[in-house]
Scaffold this active site. Structure first.
Site, short mmCIF file in Angstrom:
data_model
loop_
_atom_site.label_atom_id
_atom_site.label_comp_id
_atom_site.label_asym_id
_atom_site.label_seq_id
_atom_site.Cartn_x
_atom_site.Cartn_y
_atom_site.Cartn_z
N CYS A 179 -7.94 14.77 35.50
CA CYS A 179 -6.53 14.72 35.86
C CYS A 179 -6.31 13.57 36.83
O CYS A 179 -7.26 12.97 37.34
CB CYS A 179 -6.09 16.04 36.51
SG CYS A 179 -6.29 17.49 35.46
N GLY A 183 -4.42 11.87 32.12
CA GLY A 183 -3.98 13.14 31.57
C GLY A 183 -2.65 13.00 30.87
O GLY A 183 -1.70 12.45 31.43
N ASN A 193 -7.83 17.64 40.93
CA ASN A 193 -8.58 16.99 39.87
C ASN A 193 -10.03 17.44 39.97
O ASN A 193 -10.66 17.28 41.01
CB ASN A 193 -8.50 15.46 40.00
CG ASN A 193 -9.43 14.74 39.04
OD1 ASN A 193 -9.67 15.21 37.92
ND2 ASN A 193 -9.96 13.60 39.46
N GLY A 194 -10.56 18.03 38.91
CA GLY A 194 -11.95 18.47 38.93
C GLY A 194 -12.11 19.81 38.26
O GLY A 194 -11.26 20.26 37.48
N TYR A 198 -15.58 5.25 31.03
CA TYR A 198 -14.46 5.57 30.13
C TYR A 198 -13.14 5.83 30.83
O TYR A 198 -12.12 5.27 30.45
CB TYR A 198 -14.87 6.80 29.31
CG TYR A 198 -13.79 7.33 28.38
CD1 TYR A 198 -13.46 6.66 27.21
CD2 TYR A 198 -13.09 8.49 28.68
CE1 TYR A 198 -12.48 7.14 26.35
CE2 TYR A 198 -12.11 8.99 27.83
CZ TYR A 198 -11.81 8.31 26.67
OH TYR A 198 -10.84 8.79 25.84
#
Length: 512
Positions: free
Chosen positions: A2, A30, A103-104, A266
């Site tokens: 995210c 996201g 985020n995570g 990526y």
């Protein structure tokens, strides 16, 4: 994965437009949902829903998102539901009013959920571990509430806030970077003790007042006109009061500075700098090393041209072409209105999407031996179809190179990698993978090379989380039972079952 963003603007200003613009810069992290929450005079204003940033926010929403403190989030789901109930930020009204974006992924979510329910009597309304994290923070702040009486900066008891973060770090496990707003008080940001997920903060001066920003990637900071200050350290927390005063504390000693290396392969934008390392330079280095290894193993190669798989394979391919002294050509045109197939739930949807996303330029392939370069190979779905596309337009031979090693293990810290049985590298040698995707020859980066070329002298990072390549999890709490539960949740059949129809009405479907 995210994207998160938090901003404290000058007193009397509104940060809604900055948050919107910042989320568009982080949209690559996201595409499932987006949300913005602002705090104005102790009142939260929230808008969140499924969709891209440009689809979620309209003029009527922006006009109501008033306040000089706010946070934003773009989401894709790591498991389970994609309903609007899972969109962030999340909010609880006690104590004080707290909102959080995360985020995570928490690796002890099940245990934490039982603790919050049975011992703390907290109601959890979704399957999101971000809601668990928010409630864990609320519990710790609530237990210290007698000393948190903020009536302006002179009365801030910062020990209360940082003490709560320390307790949260002791209670939760996994990878997490968070931004939170405490209503009427300010913005809190903190990062897990391993620094797995990225978090950067910046600052600027406006009319003599300091404004602060915290974001998943530096590109969101510079794009909004802020100056990068530094990365938030593993185990560190920042608190920025509504009036613009910054406090920082190492709340938990760093366990091991181990950021996720897949950011540099990526996820992150190439113009970002994460943990002191340029993503662009990392990808150049990956291409250079891969070319060197190709020449070592195949000095008399017959490659005519190097063609990238857009977009994340482009930088490595550019450097490979230079190192191999070969032409670099753009052979595929990307339809930018189709989302990432890596993120899309369901194999059938991914397969249908690949040919809608890419179109081959016949002239660049006809009669040539082409080397296609991509950042990584996960399921192999995209790789196989792209190789087939190259042959369909006349390529004589199609070679394939991956800037990352074979992905053989799930990522448990916030990347939606599939169930192990869905990895193309699962139980296959490189020769077998080559045969499966249909290439004439396949080249992979080695893990040692990936680590070496991603590290940069400008960074203090000496190791990475490389669990998706070697199965070594830096938090040390991942066993077979956990991985089996993760596989049950992440396989395509499970995602099809747990997707929730947007027509379902829930308490988190806020519309301001």
């Amino acid at each position: 994965m995210c994207g998160i963003l938090g901003i404290v603007g000058q007193h009397g200003s509104h940060v809604n437009q900055l948050l919107y613009d910042g989320l568009t810069v982080l949209q690559h992290r996201g595409q499932d949902a987006a949300g913005i929450l602002t705090d104005t005079e102790g009142n939260f204003r929230l808008r969140k829903s499924n969709g891209l940033v440009s689809d979620v926010f309209f003029k009527r929403h922006m006009l109501r998102l008033e306040g000089n403190v706010g946070l934003g989030h773009v989401r894709y789901p790591t498991a389970g539901s994609s309903s609007r109930a899972e969109a962030q930020p999340f909010y609880v009204n006690s104590p004080y009013g707290i909102a959080l974006a995360h985020n995570g992924n928490l690796t002890n979510a099940e245990e934490l959920g039982m603790y919050l329910r049975d011992e703390c009597m907290r109601h959890i309304n979704t399957t999101s571990d971000s809601e668990l994290l928010l409630n864990a923070l609320a519990v710790e702040l609530g237990e210290r509430s007698s000393s948190l009486r903020i009536q302006g900066d002179p009365h801030i008891n910062i020990e209360t806030i940082f003490g709560a973060v320390s307790a949260v770090n002791d209670r939760v496990h996994g990878g997490y970077a968070c931004v939170s707003v405490i209503s009427g008080y300010g913005l809190l940001a903190f990062r897990d003790p391993n620094g797995i997920r990225p978090l950067v903060f910046g600052k600027r001066e406006v009319e003599g007042e300091s404004e602060y920003i915290v974001a998943s990637e530096s590109v969101a900071i510079t794009a909004l006109g802020f100056e990068i200050v530094r990365d938030v350290a593993p185990g560190e927390a920042l608190f920025i009061s509504s009036s613009g005063h910054l406090f920082s504390r190492q709340c938990t000693p760093p366990a091991s500075y181990s950021p996720c290396i897949f950011e540099h392969v990526y996820f992150a934008r190439p113009d970002s700098v994460i943990d002191g390392m340029s993503v662009y330079q990392s990808r150049l280095n990956q291409g250079q090393r891969l070319a060197e290894r190709l020449l070592e193993s195949w000095p008399d190669h017959d490659i005519d041209v190097v063609i990238p798989i857009p977009d994340s394979g482009r930088i490595a391919a550019l450097q490979m072409a230079k190192a191999l002294n070969l032409p670099y050509r753009e052979g595929f045109v990307k339809n930018r209105y189709v989302g990432r197939t890596f993120i899309m739930p369901g194999q059938a949807l991914r397969e249908k999407s690949v040919r809608r996303k890419l179109n081959a330029i016949e002239h660049e392939f006809r009669g040539k031996n082409v080397l296609l370069v991509d950042d990584s190979i996960v399921r192999g779905t995209t790789s196989a179809q792209i190789i087939e596309m190259a042959r369909d337009v006349g390529a004589a031979k199609v070679y394939f190179a991956s800037a990352a090693p074979p992905v053989r293990h799930p990522n448990v810290y916030g990347i939606d990698m599939p169930a192990v049985k869905e990895f193309i590298a699962n139980g296959r040698t490189i020769e077998e993978i080559n045969a499966t995707i249909g290439s004439d020859r396949l080249f992979y980066q080695t893990l040692d090379d990936l680590i070496e070329v991603t590290q940069q002298p400008s960074s203090s990072v000496v190791q990475f989380d490389t669990s998706c390549f070697n199965g070594e999890y830096v938090t040390g709490d991942i066993g077979p039972d956990y991985l089996q539960k993760l596989e049950d949740a992440r396989n395509d059949a499970a995602k099809g079952r747990t997707h929730v129809d947007d027509a379902v009405i829930d308490l988190h479907n806020d519309d301001v």
